[in-house]
Design a protein around this motif. Structure first.
Motif, PDB file in Angstrom:
ATOM      1  N   GLU A 107       0.810  -1.216   0.000  1.00  0.00           N
ATOM      2  CA  GLU A 107       0.000   0.000   0.000  1.00  0.00           C
ATOM      3  C   GLU A 107       0.847   1.271   0.000  1.00  0.00           C
ATOM      4  N   ARG A 115      -3.689  -0.658   5.798  1.00  0.00           N
ATOM      5  CA  ARG A 115      -5.010  -0.516   5.213  1.00  0.00           C
ATOM      6  C   ARG A 115      -5.481   0.921   5.360  1.00  0.00           C
ATOM      7  N   GLY A 118      -3.168  -2.695  -1.085  1.00  0.00           N
ATOM      8  CA  GLY A 118      -4.016  -1.523  -0.840  1.00  0.00           C
ATOM      9  C   GLY A 118      -5.428  -1.649  -1.377  1.00  0.00           C
TER      10      GLY A 118
END
Ligand code: WTA
Length: 655
Positions: free
Chosen positions: A108, A198, A338
């Motif tokens: 991510e 996250r 992600g």
């Protein structure tokens, strides 16, 4: 943009033919070719699957019986010896694929890693050796609770390599849900990470594991921890071990254990109509073949494709179509940590552009969310590498289908709408993109070898187009074998609802569907007490038990309400114990309570406090009425069995 209704999709008449160029180069090139395969498989299912198993997979020893069917229990390739990790890795190493990208990973925060088949093989062997060193033997269960990082796939393949069934628990599940699953599986080892990224924040996975092990799961002796997010975490001496420490001394050689075709490969828990999640059991040989061939044909996987499935490895989609299916085919599979987030709403398209993704597979809920964010995000990226788009998880509404086709697929990519389930192991009803003309909203036709049908409550085929229950009539290699430790539940849940007069065993999927004049299947959604929120299956009973475990709650009834983006949203009707009064603070607390018990995916969108719930005279909650109320619809159907009619009036007026 709501869920399709029979009325709305019956009006959907658009037909999209496979582009000629696509068909020319496809594995299956025409509808005629599909029909031939389908008929061949129907005439001789065992011969059909045996031929593919021989051609597509490596076996240490050949089976002596293709199918042993003692309804509802099936065994495939009986006596065969096989290892799925070998099929996903070792057999590619003797070819040029040795140095081909097996796994492309994008984190991510923008970090990334590519592992060739040789590199992936080496790390899998190292982890397999470490797992063995931690006392795990063939047959022992291993829990995997991981973010979307390469080590998640490595852990699965390492378990498969030594014959230790894994149970992957989605990283969004709470400590409580993790504990339940580890306990049911009696896992000896948990493989996790310090955390995962996250939406620009850390998900503290190891902390959840600590909580789960404090609360129970006493079978777990060791925890193997991958360093991902690097915040301070507690490491319990003697129990917790860093992967990077143990990897140091671990050999990169570990022969794949020849497994019996019917040895358990994994358990994956999924929601059903009773409170406790079911441990869906998949075995080795049949699952390997089925995840392999469905991906190859339905996504027309080609040697140079970069293939990307956006699911999480915690779901069956991640098992079959991020890890096992693609690697068994020797493909390049992309894994992304992600999700679209405020700091980068267009991140998916960045990834497509960066790696030149050719095949992209996601869920209708994601497509609808992306539609809302606006076309300017995809339009600002070069998506010309894409050649096929897939969808899974819930019925796709034609608007979302058309948007996906036009905006993401540039009107040139076939859309492959795949209907299947955790239980089925792989695609069941799906277009073959070079062959099947598609209709927006329909998963089209069954995969060769799959005998699907729509039947009424007596298990008899529905001849008109009014719809009924979706069933499968012949065993297939990828089917679940049983519910872990509960074969009776397997029989009851899937095989005893619908018994046709001829006594045949047919597989009840739990979905409603109808077939149109071309034999195309239109899946309508669940017909049981399962709701589908953003493509995630949740049992209403599970959420209800979570709610009533709160000391202030007396009773709870949970239903789904149509939602533009998520498909369905959770609405909970709650009555309180004694003198407790509903407040906003309590509403918040109850929502959080469900998150703590199950996970954020189960957070109710709405809680409606009420003095009473509508029940039948025998005391059954009438969820149908609550569904009408939640959706703001008129109460439809019969209410004569209602015990106390005034309850409805109050709910209508009050709530
Ligand atoms: C729903 C996910 C319509 C269905 C692979 C099924 C779909 C449940 C589709 C399984 C689709 C999945 N069209 N509905 N293409 N794909 N479903 O076990 O209700 O998480 O029974 O497996 O999702 O969900 P599961």
């Amino acid at each position: 943009m709501s869920q399709p209704t029979i009325e709305s999709i019956l009006q959907e008449k658009r037909l999209f033919h496979p582009p000629a160029e696509f068909s020319q180069n496809a594995h299956i090139k025409s509808l005629d070719e599909y029909k031939q395969l389908y008929e061949k498989a129907q005439a001789d299912p065992e011969g059909f699957w045996a031929e593919l198993a021989e051609k597509e997979l490596h076996w240490f020893e050949k089976w002596h019986q293709v199918l042993d069917w003692q309804p509802p229990f099936a065994k495939w390739f009986v006596g065969g010896k096989i290892n799925i990790s070998y099929n996903c890795l070792d057999r590619h190493l003797t070819t040029w694929r040795r140095n081909k990208a097996a796994l492309i990973w994008e984190g991510e925060p923008g970090d990334s890693r590519t592992l060739t088949y040789a590199e992936l093989h080496r790390e899998v062997c190292q982890m397999a050796n470490v797992i063995k060193q931690l006392g795990v033997q063939k047959g022992d269960r291993v829990g995997i609770y991981m973010p979307m990082i390469p080590e998640a796939a490595i852990a699965m393949l390492a378990c498969a390599r030594i014959g230790a069934p894994h149970t992957v628990v989605f990283g969004g599940f709470s400590a409580e849900a993790l504990k339940d699953r580890l306990e049911d599986a009696e896992a000896k080892l948990v493989i996790t990470a310090d955390g995962g990224w996250r939406k620009d924040a850390i998900v503290p996975l190891k902390e959840q594991v600590d909580k789960a092990l404090q609360a129970g799961a006493s079978s777990v002796d060791n925890v193997l921890v991958v360093k991902r997010t690097a915040q301070d975490i507690h490491m319990e001496p003697g129990r917790d071990h860093w992967w990077h420490d143990l990897q140091q001394g671990a050999s990169g050689k570990c022969p794949a254990e020849p497994m019996d075709s019917e040895d358990m490969l994994f358990i994956l828990y999924t929601s059903g109509t009773t409170g406790k999640p079911k441990g869906v059991v998949h075995t080795t040989g049949g699952y390997n073949l089925y995840s392999h061939i469905t991906l190859k044909w339905a996504f027309d996987l080609q040697e140079t494709d970069v293939y990307w499935c956006t699911a999480d490895v915690g779901w069956i989609t991640g098992h079959s179509y991020i890890v096992y299916g693609p690697l068994s085919n020797g493909a390049t599979t992309l894994m992304y940590e992600g999700v679209p987030r405020p700091s980068n709403p267009g991140c998916l398209w960045d990834v497509v552009e960066k790696y030149g993704v050719n095949i992209f597979y996601t869920a209708p809920t994601a497509i609808r969310a992306l539609m809302k964010m606006g076309e300017h995000h995809p339009n600002a990226r070069d998506l010309s590498s894409l050649r096929l788009l897939g969808t899974v998880g819930e019925p796709i509404n034609p608007e979302a289908w058309i948007w996906y086709h036009r905006v993401i697929g540039g009107n040139r990519c076939p859309i492959v709408d795949t209907w299947w389930q955790t239980e089925t192991g792989g695609f069941m009803i799906t277009p073959l993109p070079g062959a099947t003309p598609t209709k927006p909203g329909s998963a089209t036709l069954p995969f060769p070898g799959i005998i699907a049908d729509v039947v009424d409550a007596d298990g008899e085929p529905v001849t008109n187009q009014s719809g009924g229950y979706l069933v499968v009539k012949h065993p297939w290699p990828g089917m679940m074998r049983t519910v872990y430790k509960d074969p009776d539940r397997f029989r009851r849940t899937y095989w005893e609802h619908l018994r046709p007069a001829n006594g045949e065993y047919i597989y009840f999927a739990g979905d409603g569907a109808h077939q149109d004049e071309d034999g195309y299947f239109w899946v309508m959604g669940r017909v049981d007490d399962v709701i589908n929120v953003s493509g995630h299956r949740l049992g209403t009973m599970e959420i209800e038990s979570a709610l009533v475990s709160h000391p202030m709650v007396a009773e709870a009834a949970v239903v789904g309400k149509p939602d533009e983006v998520k498909g369905e949203e959770i609405v909970a009707f709650v009555t309180l114990e004694g003198e407790n009064q509903p407040t906003e603070a309590l509403e918040k607390e109850l929502k959080q309570h469900v998150v703590n018990e199950i996970g954020a995916i189960a957070r109710p969108g709405e809680i409606r406090f009420t003095d009473d719930l509508p029940k039948t005279r025998s005391g059954k909650i009438m969820r149908r009425l609550l569904r009408n109320l939640a959706a703001g619809q008129e109460i439809s159907g019969d209410t004569s069995t209602l015990q106390d009619r005034s309850v409805l009036e109050k709910l209508r007026g009050g709530a």
